[in-house]
Design a protein around this motif. Structure first.
Motif, PDB file in Angstrom:
ATOM      1  N   PRO A  98       1.057  -1.613  -0.041  1.00  0.00           N
ATOM      2  CA  PRO A  98       0.202  -0.436   0.286  1.00  0.00           C
ATOM      3  C   PRO A  98       0.894   1.087  -0.239  1.00  0.00           C
ATOM      4  O   PRO A  98       1.782   1.461   0.088  1.00  0.00           O
ATOM      5  N   GLY A  99       0.165   2.198  -0.724  1.00  0.00           N
ATOM      6  CA  GLY A  99       0.588   3.727  -0.498  1.00  0.00           C
ATOM      7  C   GLY A  99       1.829   4.193  -1.642  1.00  0.00           C
ATOM      8  O   GLY A  99       2.544   5.153  -1.693  1.00  0.00           O
ATOM      9  N   ALA A 100       1.346   3.761  -2.414  1.00  0.00           N
ATOM     10  CA  ALA A 100       1.273   3.804  -4.452  1.00  0.00           C
ATOM     11  C   ALA A 100       1.166   4.931  -4.350  1.00  0.00           C
ATOM     12  O   ALA A 100       2.166   6.038  -4.850  1.00  0.00           O
ATOM     13  N   ALA A 101      -0.171   5.362  -4.027  1.00  0.00           N
ATOM     14  CA  ALA A 101      -0.121   7.058  -4.390  1.00  0.00           C
ATOM     15  C   ALA A 101       0.021   8.116  -4.018  1.00  0.00           C
ATOM     16  O   ALA A 101       0.242   9.384  -4.133  1.00  0.00           O
ATOM     17  N   VAL A 102       0.509   7.805  -2.546  1.00  0.00           N
ATOM     18  CA  VAL A 102       1.008   8.609  -1.398  1.00  0.00           C
ATOM     19  C   VAL A 102       2.933   9.031  -2.140  1.00  0.00           C
ATOM     20  O   VAL A 102       2.760  10.339  -1.613  1.00  0.00           O
ATOM     21  N   ALA A 103       2.774   7.787  -2.499  1.00  0.00           N
ATOM     22  CA  ALA A 103       4.486   8.310  -3.364  1.00  0.00           C
ATOM     23  C   ALA A 103       4.462   8.367  -4.323  1.00  0.00           C
ATOM     24  O   ALA A 103       5.191   9.886  -4.281  1.00  0.00           O
ATOM     25  N   SER A 104       3.451   8.574  -4.974  1.00  0.00           N
ATOM     26  CA  SER A 104       3.508   9.434  -6.690  1.00  0.00           C
ATOM     27  C   SER A 104       3.582  10.999  -6.091  1.00  0.00           C
ATOM     28  O   SER A 104       4.265  11.689  -7.023  1.00  0.00           O
ATOM     29  N   VAL A 105       2.400  11.185  -5.649  1.00  0.00           N
ATOM     30  CA  VAL A 105       2.599  12.502  -4.653  1.00  0.00           C
ATOM     31  C   VAL A 105       4.113  13.104  -4.023  1.00  0.00           C
ATOM     32  O   VAL A 105       3.734  14.140  -4.464  1.00  0.00           O
ATOM     33  N   THR A 106       4.258  12.714  -3.401  1.00  0.00           N
ATOM     34  CA  THR A 106       5.539  12.781  -2.869  1.00  0.00           C
ATOM     35  C   THR A 106       6.767  13.045  -3.390  1.00  0.00           C
ATOM     36  O   THR A 106       7.305  14.508  -3.316  1.00  0.00           O
ATOM     37  N   GLY A 107       6.510  12.869  -4.916  1.00  0.00           N
ATOM     38  CA  GLY A 107       7.301  12.616  -5.728  1.00  0.00           C
ATOM     39  C   GLY A 107       7.413  14.132  -6.447  1.00  0.00           C
ATOM     40  O   GLY A 107       8.337  14.965  -6.847  1.00  0.00           O
ATOM     41  N   GLY A 108       6.115  14.477  -6.715  1.00  0.00           N
ATOM     42  CA  GLY A 108       5.482  15.467  -7.008  1.00  0.00           C
ATOM     43  C   GLY A 108       5.869  17.009  -6.151  1.00  0.00           C
ATOM     44  O   GLY A 108       6.692  18.163  -5.686  1.00  0.00           O
ATOM     45  N   PHE A 109       5.130  16.894  -4.549  1.00  0.00           N
ATOM     46  CA  PHE A 109       5.593  17.632  -2.861  1.00  0.00           C
ATOM     47  C   PHE A 109       7.509  17.758  -3.328  1.00  0.00           C
ATOM     48  O   PHE A 109       8.167  18.896  -2.878  1.00  0.00           O
ATOM     49  N   LEU A 110       8.057  16.471  -3.690  1.00  0.00           N
ATOM     50  CA  LEU A 110       9.712  17.174  -2.958  1.00  0.00           C
ATOM     51  C   LEU A 110      10.196  17.229  -4.417  1.00  0.00           C
ATOM     52  O   LEU A 110      11.825  17.992  -4.335  1.00  0.00           O
ATOM     53  N   PHE A 111      10.139  17.180  -5.572  1.00  0.00           N
ATOM     54  CA  PHE A 111      10.809  16.868  -6.637  1.00  0.00           C
ATOM     55  C   PHE A 111      10.668  18.021  -7.402  1.00  0.00           C
ATOM     56  O   PHE A 111      11.065  18.387  -8.555  1.00  0.00           O
TER      57      PHE A 111
END
Length: 243
Positions: free
Chosen positions: A76-89
């Protein structure tokens, strides 16, 4: 006796990667759901931003590795990871890192399934007659279009789109090509949401993923689905006319 033992050992080794993925997916579903959340991201926001500013390359490697594991083991957490990519980079780099990690994870699932259960299932389908043989022939005739549809249709779970092609014997090049291109639209949307995540956190709110279903977002994606299905439709109509 030695031949039987060797055969059993080889069979176990072929099926072990897929078994490990399925086991991890089940265990992760029940144990990790509370960790890969937006609340966790918000709590560690300052630490992540500080680490990014101090060691950008290190965070990129760590992010891609974690996202790869999430996808490869269907955690679980693929959606959170994708959003995190935009948040960080940011939008551009975040989309590149998201697509890279998700694609590599999808490739891992493909080969785990292909080398184990997929090899035996594909061989049985090849040897089958009747409906199964016609289905397999039809799939290979429209392989690119079908694979694109699996990636683009929002209702198809990512794990299913990763696993099914390996089990029915599609070509890896076609799978890889359609995976990378097919996940770009969704990756852009998730990354885009992540770009504005800091402001959402500042307001004390959680990101609204319902944005994915807004007409201006889902419309173009459904348009791509229709475009991917067009070759199948045209060939079907031509086939009926010839009959």
């Amino acid at each position: 006796m030695d031949d039987v033992s060797h055969s059993n050992r080889n069979s176990f080794m072929r099926h072990a990667p897929l078994a490990a993925i399925l086991t991890a997916a089940v265990v992760g579903y029940f144990t990790l759901g509370d960790y890969f959340t937006f609340e966790t991201l918000q709590e560690n926001r300052e630490a992540l931003m500080a680490f990014r500013d101090a060691n950008y390359a290190g965070l990129v490697v760590a992010f891609v590795a974690v996202y790869f594991v999430i996808v490869a083991f269907s955690l679980p957490g693929a959606a959170v990871a994708s959003v995190t990519g935009g948040f960080l980079f940011g939008l551009l780099a975040g989309t590149v890192f998201n697509v890279t990690a998700a694609s590599l994870g999808a490739f891992a699932i493909f080969w785990a399934a292909r080398l184990g259960l997929g090899r035996a299932l594909a061989a049985r389908m090849e040897a089958s007659e009747g409906t199964i043989k016609r289905l397999k022939t039809g799939l290979h005739e429209h392989e690119i279009s079908v694979l694109f549809l699996l990636r683009l249709v929002p209702a198809v779970p990512f794990f299913v789109a990763n696993l099914v092609p390996a089990l029915v014997g599609v070509r890896f090049f076609n799978y890889a090509f359609t995976t990378v291109l097919g996940i770009i639209p969704g990756a852009i949307v998730f990354t885009w949401i992540g770009v504005g995540l800091g402001e959402v956190f500042d307001r004390g709110e959680s990101p609204d993923l319902s944005l994915l279903w807004e007409p201006e977002i889902i419309g173009p994606i459904l348009g791509l689905c229709a475009l991917a299905a067009l070759p199948i439709l045209i060939k079907t109509i031509r086939g009926r006319k010839e009959i």
